[in-house]
Design an enzyme around this catalytic site. Structure first.
Site, mmCIF file in Angstrom:
data_model
loop_
_atom_site.group_PDB
_atom_site.id
_atom_site.type_symbol
_atom_site.label_atom_id
_atom_site.label_comp_id
_atom_site.label_asym_id
_atom_site.label_seq_id
_atom_site.Cartn_x
_atom_site.Cartn_y
_atom_site.Cartn_z
ATOM 1 C CB THR A 72 -0.911 0.086 1.303
ATOM 2 O OG1 THR A 72 -1.717 -1.040 1.149
ATOM 3 C CG2 THR A 72 -1.673 1.322 1.261
ATOM 4 C CE1 TYR A 154 -7.081 5.403 6.585
ATOM 5 C CE2 TYR A 154 -6.292 4.644 8.863
ATOM 6 C CZ TYR A 154 -7.144 4.387 7.626
ATOM 7 O OH TYR A 154 -7.355 3.207 7.255
#
Length: 452
Positions: A72, A154
């Site tokens: 990722t 996030y």
């Protein structure tokens, strides 16, 4: 005459037809949305009516070849820098820097880990525009002393709807609207790990939700009157391979844990030897037939994954579908990180907007080419990168696909062909028997004279 006309036409196309920058008078706007772990062949295996509509009105790239390792953080940073992992420095989700002797984890917000490269949102702001980010990896870090104009830190509890609503608000706010935004969503990666990509029923459910998210994005852009003016790229960082609880390589079965530190694992393991490196290498090399072991200097060049202090002395790479751990069991049934030549590791790309063609399909691109594409659309000058616009520009409108160097080559080739044809015609004429166009009239004695 025909040859001269052809040459003039080619030069005209090369000079005037190519659109170097967007021609809209207003500032170009762009959103890039990443659905983590969206394997390319999900598009053919599962119904996705909203995404199909999106691609029908725009473009589709069937497979995107991403960067190694296919995880990722490295791939999301490659998308926004156009660099391979060894060049941008985010070489894994978990890292150890052999120069500074410091450790990186995914929640680390220290800019020193990211400053080996400059993401597009920083470049966009440095060139006079505004950028926003909805949870893209790294965007909460103030890189090169630049803080985003708009951002969401996030938080996995923030819904997709909230992320999209924030971005559309940033794009349309009367004061300081942004012109570039990134959006990140955790699925279908989380479900792919849990169930494996071959679990049709469970993956169908999550991909239906993903498709509904695409539909929501489309409806919100239309509601805000952005659908025809904002460019949107939908892509992913990597795919997903089917795994099994029976295909696990336990390193401690081959080597004592006191001989090494496991910096990153599963299915690509970064090994820092604590004892003799050659001994550790020999023990691991004979550990398992489904695991390849590389010294740092022997890592294949095609991976672009050796020239960085954060890459460890030994790299272990499992075969597709196998997982690497120290000594514990693993419950997940899907994983990624494998060789980026594998089709199972490849994501896709779809795009829509005024910069893109309609109903166009392309077989494959490299993920590092997306960065120069985005810079082109935004009308900004990108930093040096490993990508090229040349291999991806056919996705765009107003492209003649002939650049000046290519046109010169075509003109030279055309001249050679015309010269050859002229020589052949001249030679054929010389070989033909000579005939006079008008022959003298021959009179027989019994012919009546024409003039009396």
């Amino acid at each position: 005459m025909l040859g001269r006309a052809f040459i003039v036409a080619v030069l005209y196309c090369a000079t005037f037809c190519k659109a170097d920058k967007p021609t809209n008078s207003s500032t170009p706007r762009l959103i890039i949305l990443s659905f983590d772990g969206f394997r390319a062949d999900y598009l053919t295996r599962f119904p996705m009516p909203n995404l199909d509509e999106f691609m029908k009105e725009g473009v589709q790239v069937e497979e995107v070849k991403n960067v190694f390792i296919t995880k990722t953080f490295p791939n999301h940073y490659s998308l926004v820098t156009g660099l391979y992992a060894e060049s941008h420095g985010i070489v894994a989700n978990h890292m150890y820097d052999n120069d500074t002797r410091q450790v990186f984890h995914m929640n680390d917000s220290n800019s020193k880990w990211w400053d080996e490269a400059t993401p597009i949102w920083v470049t966009n702001q440095k060139q006079g525009h505004k950028s926003g980010c909805a949870m893209w990896p790294g965007c909460n870090v103030p890189m090169h002393n630049v803080t985003l104009n708009a951002s969401l830190n996030y938080n996995p509890n923030v819904t997709f709807t909230e992320r999209v609503n924030n971005v559309t608000m940033w794009l349309t706010r009367p004061n300081d609207p942004i012109n570039f935004a990134t959006i990140y969503w955790e699925e279908p990666d989380a479900s792919g790990h849990r169930f494996g990509p071959d679990d049709h029923d469970n993956m169908a459910k999550v991909l239906k939700e993903v498709d509904e998210h695409v539909g929501y994005l489309m409806s919100e852009l239309k509601k805000a009157k952005l659908w025809d003016t904002v460019n949107v790229i939908i892509t992913s960082d990597h795919g997903m391979a089917q795994c099994s609880k029976d295909r696990i390589i336990k390193l401690n079965d081959c080597i004592g844990p006191g001989n090494y530190t496991l910096v990153d694992d599963n299915p690509v393991a970064a090994i820092l030897p604590l004892s003799d490196t050659q001994l550790v290498y020999d023990l691991l090399r004979n550990c398992h037939p489904h695991m390849k072991v590389y010294r740092k200097e022997e890592i294949p060049e095609r991976w672009h994954y050796k020239h960085n202090s954060r890459i460890q002395p030994l790299l272990l790479v499992a075969d597709e579908g196998w997982m690497i751990t120290q000594n514990h069991s693993i419950s997940m049934l899907g994983d990624h990180g494998y060789d980026n030549d594998l089709h199972s590791m490849h994501p896709f790309l779809a795009a829509h907007g005024p910069a893109f063609r309609k109903g166009y399909r392309m077989r494959t691109i490299n993920s590092v080419d997306i960065y120069p594409l985005m810079c082109h659309i935004l009308g900004i000058t990108g930093l040096p990168n490993n990508g090229t616009l040349k291999d991806i520009k056919c996705l765009l409108v107003n492209q003649c696909y002939i650049q000046i160097p290519e046109a010169i080559g075509i003109v030279i080739g055309a001249i050679m062909v015309l010269t050859t044809l002229t020589c052949i015609i001249v030679m054929l004429k010389k070989k033909m028997p000579s005939t006079r166009q008008f022959s003298r009239l021959q009179f027989q004695d019994d012919d009546d004279p024409l003039i009396g």
